[in-house]
Scaffold this motif. Structure first.
Motif, mmCIF file in Angstrom:
data_model
loop_
_atom_site.group_PDB
_atom_site.id
_atom_site.type_symbol
_atom_site.label_atom_id
_atom_site.label_comp_id
_atom_site.label_asym_id
_atom_site.label_seq_id
_atom_site.Cartn_x
_atom_site.Cartn_y
_atom_site.Cartn_z
ATOM 1 N N LEU A 89 -15.547 10.129 19.931
ATOM 2 C CA LEU A 89 -15.297 11.283 19.073
ATOM 3 C C LEU A 89 -16.615 11.819 18.522
ATOM 4 O O LEU A 89 -17.467 11.052 18.042
ATOM 5 C CB LEU A 89 -14.370 10.881 17.916
ATOM 6 N N VAL A 110 -9.589 9.311 11.181
ATOM 7 C CA VAL A 110 -9.788 9.978 12.471
ATOM 8 C C VAL A 110 -9.432 9.044 13.619
ATOM 9 O O VAL A 110 -8.839 9.464 14.620
ATOM 10 C CB VAL A 110 -11.239 10.478 12.571
ATOM 11 N N LEU A 113 -5.612 8.785 13.856
ATOM 12 C CA LEU A 113 -5.070 10.056 14.324
ATOM 13 C C LEU A 113 -5.347 10.237 15.828
ATOM 14 O O LEU A 113 -4.495 10.742 16.570
ATOM 15 C CB LEU A 113 -5.674 11.206 13.529
ATOM 16 N N THR A 114 -6.500 9.793 16.278
ATOM 17 C CA THR A 114 -6.829 9.883 17.709
ATOM 18 C C THR A 114 -5.897 9.015 18.540
ATOM 19 O O THR A 114 -5.423 9.423 19.607
ATOM 20 C CB THR A 114 -8.294 9.458 17.938
ATOM 21 N N THR A 117 -2.297 10.584 18.581
ATOM 22 C CA THR A 117 -2.287 11.796 19.411
ATOM 23 C C THR A 117 -2.440 11.449 20.885
ATOM 24 O O THR A 117 -1.792 12.043 21.765
ATOM 25 C CB THR A 117 -3.413 12.741 18.972
ATOM 26 N N LEU A 141 -6.385 16.627 22.614
ATOM 27 C CA LEU A 141 -6.822 15.789 21.492
ATOM 28 C C LEU A 141 -7.692 16.577 20.521
ATOM 29 O O LEU A 141 -7.526 16.474 19.290
ATOM 30 C CB LEU A 141 -7.596 14.585 22.027
ATOM 31 N N ARG A 142 -8.607 17.356 21.046
ATOM 32 C CA ARG A 142 -9.503 18.118 20.169
ATOM 33 C C ARG A 142 -8.723 19.124 19.331
ATOM 34 O O ARG A 142 -8.981 19.305 18.128
ATOM 35 C CB ARG A 142 -10.560 18.834 21.011
ATOM 36 N N LEU A 145 -6.780 17.117 16.555
ATOM 37 C CA LEU A 145 -7.668 16.526 15.563
ATOM 38 C C LEU A 145 -8.375 17.587 14.727
ATOM 39 O O LEU A 145 -8.553 17.413 13.509
ATOM 40 C CB LEU A 145 -8.709 15.639 16.265
ATOM 41 N N ASP A 146 -8.778 18.669 15.326
ATOM 42 C CA ASP A 146 -9.458 19.716 14.568
ATOM 43 C C ASP A 146 -8.535 20.351 13.534
ATOM 44 O O ASP A 146 -8.947 20.676 12.403
ATOM 45 C CB ASP A 146 -9.979 20.780 15.547
ATOM 46 N N THR A 149 -7.914 17.471 10.723
ATOM 47 C CA THR A 149 -9.069 17.051 9.927
ATOM 48 C C THR A 149 -9.739 18.206 9.192
ATOM 49 O O THR A 149 -10.731 17.990 8.482
ATOM 50 C CB THR A 149 -10.109 16.372 10.832
ATOM 51 N N VAL A 156 -14.105 18.560 14.222
ATOM 52 C CA VAL A 156 -14.166 17.772 15.458
ATOM 53 C C VAL A 156 -14.726 18.682 16.555
ATOM 54 O O VAL A 156 -14.105 19.684 16.922
ATOM 55 C CB VAL A 156 -12.782 17.230 15.850
ATOM 56 N N VAL A 159 -13.939 15.559 22.005
ATOM 57 C CA VAL A 159 -13.243 14.292 22.181
ATOM 58 C C VAL A 159 -13.316 13.954 23.667
ATOM 59 O O VAL A 159 -12.844 14.716 24.507
ATOM 60 C CB VAL A 159 -11.786 14.358 21.711
#
Length: 357
Positions: A89, A110, A113-114, A117, A141-142, A145-146, A149, A156, A159
């Motif tokens: 990440l 993070v 969450l990764t 996801t 994933l990106r 996460l973006d 977060t 982010v 990924v």
């Protein structure tokens, strides 16, 4: 003495107070300040002043892009296979206040969450698609996460899936499959090469046969043309010199000894035409012949020529007698392994125009 000690204590306290009031923050760093337990401000890079014993300065927060590698996580695919996925990440803290007060530990948050996801994304794919869809997994994933977060003061950037490790049995099966595919492609390429080689060889043989046939045809045509010209020239020469039957009979007589030259000839049959040919030769040597154009140019009256003519006449008479005996019924003359006797008139054979008739 007591006053000196009090003065030293006051001086030390003043120095500590000044040190607590001055804070230096490096570049790309940030520090949160609380005043009486409440967030007050964020210190910027450079020289900053705070109120000692009232303001509380928290540890520095790195504002640079950070790279975090998470340990491999087991994930179940759509076809119920467990694979371990190792992710990397790339993120950056954009709001130090939110990173400090909106989440207790943003690194751990993070990571979790990764993992969740990743399980949701990979759970909707089979193993083959998972192995070939890394870009799709990274983008999904990106995006998740973006979005999650953003309220934590994080961004982010990337990924990346570092490794996807299926079970050992699946690896062995995949290796066998790939080996079979490679063997198949190798066999196909070998067959294609052999087919192309055979085609080229057949084409070469075809062209070679065509060229050889054309050469043989041209040679046959040229040979036939040569024979035709030779026959035509001989025919024209014969008619131009106007030979009489006696000369032809003499040539026929010269061919007879060649019939007995073969090693396997034990007997040979004299045809009936030989009699008439020998009679013609006998007359040719007993009667005067008209001179040809060649004999008119060269006339010889030597005594040796007369003797040769006499000997030739005697030989012709003997040949006629032998031929007549051979024509009697039941008697093809057997000569055995006959060898032709030397001609009694060798000089005449070399130059028949020397004799004067």
């Amino acid at each position: 003495m007591e006053l000196l000690i009090v003065g030293l204590v006051i001086a030390l306290f003043a120095i500590i107070t000044v040190l607590k009031a001055v804070r230096i923050v490096p570049q790309a760093r940030a520090r949160n300040v609380e005043r009486l337990g409440r967030y007050h401000r964020t210190l910027k890079p450079g020289l900053n002043f705070v109120i000692p014993y009232i303001d509380r300065v928290y540890p520095m927060i790195d504002l640079r892009e950070q790279v975090v590698s998470f340990r491999p996580q087991p994930v179940i695919t759509e076809d119920n296979l467990v694979v371990e996925i190792d992710t990397v990440l790339y993120f950056q803290v954009t709001d130090p206040r939110a990173a400090a007060y909106e989440i207790a530990n943003y690194i751990q948050a993070v990571e979790q969450l990764t993992v969740t996801t990743l399980r949701n994304v990979v759970g909707s794919m089979d193993l083959e698609k998972t192995l070939t869809s890394r870009d799709t997994i990274n983008s999904q994933l990106r995006g998740v996460l973006d979005e999650a977060t953003g309220k934590w003061g994080l961004r982010v950037n990337r990924v990346e899936i570092k490794a996807i490790d299926p079970p050992k049995t699946i690896k062995d099966a995949m290796e066998k499959q790939m080996r079979a595919e490679r063997d198949k492609r190798a066999a196909i390429l070998t067959a294609e090469g052999q087919r192309q080689s055979q085609i080229l060889t057949a084409e070469g043989d075809k062209q070679g046969r065509i060229l050889r046939a054309e050469g043989q045809r041209t040679a046959a045509i040229l040979e036939a043309e040569g024979q035709s010209r030779a026959i035509d020239q001989v025919f024209q020469a014969v008619h131009r010199n106007d030979p009489d039957p006696k000369l032809l009979a003499y040539q026929y007589l010269q061919v007879l000894p060649q019939l007995a030259q073969g090693e396997g000839n034990t007997f040979w049959v004299i045809p009936s035409e030989v009699t008439s040919a020998l009679q013609g030769v006998s007359k040719a040597f007993t009667e005067a012949l008209p001179r040809s154009a060649a004999t008119r140019e060269e006339v010889s009256t030597s005594t040796a020529a007369d003797e040769e003519v006499a000997k030739a006449s005697e030989a012709a008479a003997e040949a006629v007698a032998d031929a007549q005996e051979a024509e009697k019924p039941g008697a093809p003359r057997q000569l055995g392994a006959a060898v032709p006797e030397p001609s009694p008139f060798p000089d005449l054979e070399k130059d028949p125009h020397r004799a004067e008739h």
